[in-house]
Design a protein around this motif. Structure first.
Motif, mmCIF file in Angstrom:
data_model
loop_
_atom_site.group_PDB
_atom_site.id
_atom_site.type_symbol
_atom_site.label_atom_id
_atom_site.label_comp_id
_atom_site.label_asym_id
_atom_site.label_seq_id
_atom_site.Cartn_x
_atom_site.Cartn_y
_atom_site.Cartn_z
ATOM 1 N N GLY A 178 0.798 -1.220 0.000
ATOM 2 C CA GLY A 178 0.000 0.000 0.000
ATOM 3 C C GLY A 178 0.834 1.275 0.000
ATOM 4 O O GLY A 178 1.856 1.376 -0.679
ATOM 5 N N LEU A 179 0.389 2.237 0.773
ATOM 6 C CA LEU A 179 1.061 3.530 0.857
ATOM 7 C C LEU A 179 2.466 3.395 1.426
ATOM 8 O O LEU A 179 3.345 4.213 1.137
ATOM 9 C CB LEU A 179 0.236 4.490 1.721
ATOM 10 C CG LEU A 179 0.776 5.897 1.898
ATOM 11 C CD1 LEU A 179 0.904 6.595 0.542
ATOM 12 C CD2 LEU A 179 -0.108 6.700 2.821
ATOM 13 N N GLU A 180 2.714 2.371 2.194
ATOM 14 C CA GLU A 180 4.033 2.188 2.799
ATOM 15 C C GLU A 180 5.113 1.953 1.748
ATOM 16 O O GLU A 180 6.283 2.212 1.996
ATOM 17 C CB GLU A 180 3.990 1.059 3.819
ATOM 18 C CG GLU A 180 3.104 1.430 4.998
ATOM 19 C CD GLU A 180 3.123 0.409 6.098
ATOM 20 O OE1 GLU A 180 3.800 -0.617 5.959
ATOM 21 O OE2 GLU A 180 2.465 0.643 7.112
ATOM 22 N N ILE A 181 4.731 1.487 0.556
ATOM 23 C CA ILE A 181 5.705 1.362 -0.534
ATOM 24 C C ILE A 181 6.248 2.740 -0.870
ATOM 25 O O ILE A 181 7.457 2.934 -0.996
ATOM 26 C CB ILE A 181 5.064 0.704 -1.775
ATOM 27 C CG1 ILE A 181 4.704 -0.754 -1.482
ATOM 28 C CG2 ILE A 181 5.985 0.811 -2.980
ATOM 29 C CD1 ILE A 181 3.889 -1.404 -2.583
ATOM 30 N N ARG A 182 5.350 3.721 -1.010
ATOM 31 C CA ARG A 182 5.759 5.091 -1.342
ATOM 32 C C ARG A 182 6.598 5.704 -0.217
ATOM 33 O O ARG A 182 7.572 6.395 -0.463
ATOM 34 C CB ARG A 182 4.536 5.980 -1.592
ATOM 35 C CG ARG A 182 3.705 5.603 -2.789
ATOM 36 C CD ARG A 182 4.325 6.057 -4.100
ATOM 37 N NE ARG A 182 4.698 7.439 -4.109
ATOM 38 C CZ ARG A 182 3.990 8.441 -4.594
ATOM 39 N NH1 ARG A 182 2.824 8.209 -5.152
ATOM 40 N NH2 ARG A 182 4.433 9.673 -4.548
ATOM 41 N N ILE A 183 6.208 5.440 1.020
ATOM 42 C CA ILE A 183 6.960 5.951 2.166
ATOM 43 C C ILE A 183 8.370 5.378 2.146
ATOM 44 O O ILE A 183 9.351 6.095 2.329
ATOM 45 C CB ILE A 183 6.250 5.603 3.494
ATOM 46 C CG1 ILE A 183 4.916 6.336 3.572
ATOM 47 C CG2 ILE A 183 7.140 5.952 4.688
ATOM 48 C CD1 ILE A 183 4.027 5.874 4.711
#
Length: 40
Positions: free
Chosen positions: A13-18
């Motif tokens: 999810g968003l943690e990939i981008r983080i």
């Protein structure tokens, strides 16, 4: 003694981008490259 560890995002999810952003910032920090201005 090793420096303290901080947040290590898991690859979903968003943690990939983080994680990508953290990796990019660590690379810049190590090279001493100034970050470009961020768009609002």
């Amino acid at each position: 003694m090793a420096p303290p560890g901080f947040y290590e995002p898991v690859p979903r999810g968003l943690e990939i981008r983080i994680g990508e952003r953290l990796r990019e910032l660590r690379e810049r920090s190590g090279r001493g490259v100034e970050a470009p201005p961020r768009e609002p």
